[in-house]
Design a protein around this motif. Structure first.
Motif, PDB file in Angstrom:
ATOM      1  N   ARG A  96       0.850  -1.196   0.000  1.00 37.50           N
ATOM      2  CA  ARG A  96       0.000   0.000   0.000  1.00 37.50           C
ATOM      3  C   ARG A  96       0.892   1.256   0.000  1.00 37.50           C
ATOM      4  O   ARG A  96       0.643   2.205  -0.728  1.00 37.50           O
ATOM      5  CB  ARG A  96      -0.882  -0.022   1.247  1.00 37.50           C
ATOM      6  N   TRP A  97       1.951   1.202   0.813  1.00 42.47           N
ATOM      7  CA  TRP A  97       2.884   2.323   0.904  1.00 42.47           C
ATOM      8  C   TRP A  97       3.607   2.542  -0.431  1.00 42.47           C
ATOM      9  O   TRP A  97       3.742   3.679  -0.901  1.00 42.47           O
ATOM     10  CB  TRP A  97       3.883   2.057   2.039  1.00 42.47           C
ATOM     11  N   VAL A  98       4.045   1.450  -1.086  1.00 46.98           N
ATOM     12  CA  VAL A  98       4.733   1.573  -2.380  1.00 46.98           C
ATOM     13  C   VAL A  98       3.799   2.225  -3.411  1.00 46.98           C
ATOM     14  O   VAL A  98       4.208   3.137  -4.145  1.00 46.98           O
ATOM     15  CB  VAL A  98       5.228   0.200  -2.895  1.00 46.98           C
ATOM     16  N   LEU A  99       2.552   1.764  -3.455  1.00 46.96           N
ATOM     17  CA  LEU A  99       1.587   2.335  -4.396  1.00 46.96           C
ATOM     18  C   LEU A  99       1.416   3.835  -4.162  1.00 46.96           C
ATOM     19  O   LEU A  99       1.432   4.640  -5.094  1.00 46.96           O
ATOM     20  CB  LEU A  99       0.237   1.624  -4.270  1.00 46.96           C
ATOM     21  N   GLU A 100       1.285   4.186  -2.890  1.00 50.40           N
ATOM     22  CA  GLU A 100       1.116   5.597  -2.513  1.00 50.40           C
ATOM     23  C   GLU A 100       2.337   6.427  -2.955  1.00 50.40           C
ATOM     24  O   GLU A 100       2.193   7.488  -3.556  1.00 50.40           O
ATOM     25  CB  GLU A 100       0.925   5.651  -0.993  1.00 50.40           C
ATOM     26  N   GLN A 101       3.528   5.902  -2.652  1.00 50.08           N
ATOM     27  CA  GLN A 101       4.772   6.592  -3.053  1.00 50.08           C
ATOM     28  C   GLN A 101       4.826   6.787  -4.565  1.00 50.08           C
ATOM     29  O   GLN A 101       5.167   7.852  -5.053  1.00 50.08           O
ATOM     30  CB  GLN A 101       5.994   5.742  -2.648  1.00 50.08           C
ATOM     31  N   THR A 119       4.826   2.073 -13.100  1.00 46.05           N
ATOM     32  CA  THR A 119       4.349   0.696 -13.077  1.00 46.05           C
ATOM     33  C   THR A 119       4.795   0.051 -11.764  1.00 46.05           C
ATOM     34  O   THR A 119       5.941   0.171 -11.358  1.00 46.05           O
ATOM     35  CB  THR A 119       4.743  -0.046 -14.388  1.00 46.05           C
ATOM     36  N   VAL A 120       3.824  -0.555 -11.060  1.00 46.36           N
ATOM     37  CA  VAL A 120       4.035  -0.987  -9.674  1.00 46.36           C
ATOM     38  C   VAL A 120       3.728  -2.478  -9.534  1.00 46.36           C
ATOM     39  O   VAL A 120       2.682  -2.951  -9.989  1.00 46.36           O
ATOM     40  CB  VAL A 120       3.122  -0.191  -8.711  1.00 46.36           C
ATOM     41  N   ASN A 121       4.647  -3.206  -8.901  1.00 42.91           N
ATOM     42  CA  ASN A 121       4.430  -4.632  -8.637  1.00 42.91           C
ATOM     43  C   ASN A 121       3.428  -4.812  -7.505  1.00 42.91           C
ATOM     44  O   ASN A 121       3.569  -4.206  -6.447  1.00 42.91           O
ATOM     45  CB  ASN A 121       5.748  -5.293  -8.241  1.00 42.91           C
ATOM     46  N   VAL A 122       2.436  -5.656  -7.742  1.00 40.92           N
ATOM     47  CA  VAL A 122       1.417  -5.903  -6.727  1.00 40.92           C
ATOM     48  C   VAL A 122       1.343  -7.402  -6.487  1.00 40.92           C
ATOM     49  O   VAL A 122       1.300  -8.192  -7.430  1.00 40.92           O
ATOM     50  CB  VAL A 122       0.056  -5.341  -7.184  1.00 40.92           C
ATOM     51  N   SER A 123       1.400  -7.797  -5.219  1.00 40.39           N
ATOM     52  CA  SER A 123       1.405  -9.228  -4.912  1.00 40.39           C
ATOM     53  C   SER A 123      -0.037  -9.739  -4.793  1.00 40.39           C
ATOM     54  O   SER A 123      -0.948  -8.977  -4.492  1.00 40.39           O
ATOM     55  CB  SER A 123       2.200  -9.498  -3.640  1.00 40.39           C
ATOM     56  N   PRO A 124      -0.220 -11.048  -5.026  1.00 34.26           N
ATOM     57  CA  PRO A 124      -1.561 -11.639  -4.961  1.00 34.26           C
ATOM     58  C   PRO A 124      -2.251 -11.367  -3.619  1.00 34.26           C
ATOM     59  O   PRO A 124      -3.463 -11.172  -3.567  1.00 34.26           O
ATOM     60  CB  PRO A 124      -1.319 -13.133  -5.141  1.00 34.26           C
ATOM     61  N   ARG A 125      -1.450 -11.336  -2.574  1.00 37.86           N
ATOM     62  CA  ARG A 125      -1.983 -11.084  -1.230  1.00 37.86           C
ATOM     63  C   ARG A 125      -2.693  -9.716  -1.169  1.00 37.86           C
ATOM     64  O   ARG A 125      -3.715  -9.555  -0.511  1.00 37.86           O
ATOM     65  CB  ARG A 125      -0.806 -11.153  -0.267  1.00 37.86           C
ATOM     66  N   GLN A 126      -2.151  -8.731  -1.871  1.00 39.40           N
ATOM     67  CA  GLN A 126      -2.765  -7.396  -1.886  1.00 39.40           C
ATOM     68  C   GLN A 126      -4.096  -7.403  -2.626  1.00 39.40           C
ATOM     69  O   GLN A 126      -5.003  -6.651  -2.276  1.00 39.40           O
ATOM     70  CB  GLN A 126      -1.830  -6.386  -2.577  1.00 39.40           C
ATOM     71  N   LEU A 127      -4.173  -8.240  -3.658  1.00 42.08           N
ATOM     72  CA  LEU A 127      -5.400  -8.280  -4.467  1.00 42.08           C
ATOM     73  C   LEU A 127      -6.565  -8.878  -3.696  1.00 42.08           C
ATOM     74  O   LEU A 127      -7.716  -8.693  -4.051  1.00 42.08           O
ATOM     75  CB  LEU A 127      -5.163  -9.075  -5.754  1.00 42.08           C
ATOM     76  N   GLN A 128      -6.233  -9.604  -2.615  1.00 40.09           N
ATOM     77  CA  GLN A 128      -7.300 -10.170  -1.788  1.00 40.09           C
ATOM     78  C   GLN A 128      -7.915  -9.141  -0.855  1.00 40.09           C
ATOM     79  O   GLN A 128      -8.959  -9.367  -0.267  1.00 40.09           O
ATOM     80  CB  GLN A 128      -6.751 -11.327  -0.940  1.00 40.09           C
ATOM     81  N   GLU A 129      -7.249  -8.008  -0.699  1.00 44.16           N
ATOM     82  CA  GLU A 129      -7.784  -6.956   0.177  1.00 44.16           C
ATOM     83  C   GLU A 129      -9.014  -6.344  -0.478  1.00 44.16           C
ATOM     84  O   GLU A 129      -8.940  -5.849  -1.597  1.00 44.16           O
ATOM     85  CB  GLU A 129      -6.727  -5.861   0.395  1.00 44.16           C
TER      86      GLU A 129
END
Ligand code: C2E
Ligand code: MG
Ligand code: MG
Ligand code: MG
Length: 284
Positions: A96-101, A119-129
């Motif tokens: 969440r912090w990386v996306l914000e930055q 372009t930002v790397n997002v892990s599967p765990r984040q997509l479950q939020e």
């Protein structure tokens, strides 16, 4: 532990893959604990690797890449700590912090006159939020950044093996955020999912780019990915370009974009801005 290795290598280069299962768990637990609160302690930073238009060499985008500097152990590689952060769940807050930055950074670049995409790397765990899409769209709105200036990267193996929650990706995409499949070609996937998933960009894995030697012999996979992208009307980004020969071969095969040490390593955001500035001066 492989004794021959242990004898030959100094303790400081002791590799994690040489550890037994129990040792590995201990390292994992220690890493997970050290990572807790790392962001609050200012141990994390985000670097940006320029992505260029291969034909012109112009910087069009930049990939946000996380860096962790531990106060005692120094720089720890993302390939070591990201998987740990995924297992511990710590990746949710960090991501969440990386996306914000990254979103704030793209706003700053745009204010300075460089209309870059991040372009930002997002892990599967984040997509479950459940609130991920809403948070990202809210951050874009607050920063005054159009959705088209953001690309979300999900690895092919995550897409396939973990059957990621695509609802968040669909919501983001319908708002104009683009979706990239990272490390494409390494996931042993059926291609069927490509027509089902919300996707805009395929990133050709560095392993396939490394095989390009200018003779055309190592080009089979890169060429197949590029053709596939053309048929499905997707954009390709080649990762890990290190030589002029690789860049020329990718361009000849029809890839539009690329990133790699040939152009730039991941750098602080000011250096991306400076690079764009220099290119603008050259063109003027
Ligand atoms: P990735 O997303 O595939 O990122 C590309 C990796 O290749 C980066 O490694 C980059 O520094 C490296 N690279 C770029 N050009 C070259 C080149 O020409 N030659 C070589 N040998 N390497 C090159 P890095 O920064 O160590 O990141 C490793 C992986 O960690 C990333 O792979 C990504 O999967 C993950 N990662 C990094 N930051 C984040 C993040 O904020 N969130 C999540 N979820 N994952 C991240
Ligand atoms: Mg990536
Ligand atoms: Mg990749
Ligand atoms: Mg990777």
């Amino acid at each position: 532990i492989a004794m021959s290795h242990a004898v030959r290598s100094p303790a400081s280069t002791f590799a994690i893959h040489e550890l037994s299962m129990n040792d590995r768990r201990a390292v994992d637990a220690a890493l997970a604990e050290a990572l807790e609160g790392a962001q609050q302690r200012d141990e994390l930073t985000v670097l940006y690797q320029p992505i260029v238009d291969l034909a012109s060499g112009r910087v069009v985008a930049a990939e946000a890449l996380l860096r962790w500097r531990h106060p005692l152990h120094g720089a720890i590689s993302p390939s070591a700590f990201i998987p740990v952060a995924e297992r511990s769940g710590e990746i949710v807050g960090i991501g969440r912090w990386v996306l914000e930055q990254a979103i704030q950074q793209v706003a700053a670049w745009r204010e300075a006159g460089a209309d870059l995409t991040v372009t930002v790397n997002v892990s599967p765990r984040q997509l479950q939020e459940p609130h991920l899409a809403r948070e990202v769209l809210g951050a874009l709105e607050r920063a005054g950044v159009p959705a088209r200036n953001l690309i979300v990267e999900v690895t092919e193996s995550a897409m396939v093996e973990e059957a990621v929650e695509v609802a968040a990706l669909r919501r983001l995409r319908s708002a104009g955020v683009r979706i990239a499949i990272d490390d494409f070609g390494t996931g042993y996937s059926s291609l069927q999912y490509l027509t089902r998933l919300p996707v805009d960009v395929l990133k050709i894995d560095r392993g396939f780019v490394a095989r390009l030697d200018g003779t055309g012999e190592g080009a089979a996979i890169a060429e197949a990915v590029i053709r596939l992208a053309q048929i499905l009307r997707l954009t390709t980004v080649a990762e890990g370009i290190e030589t002029d020969v690789q860049a020329a071969e990718l361009l000849a095969l029809g890839s539009e974009r690329g990133q790699g040490y040939l152009y730039s390593r991941p750098v602080p955001p000011e250096e991306v801005a400076a690079l764009v500035e220099r290119q603008r001066d050259l063109a003027a």
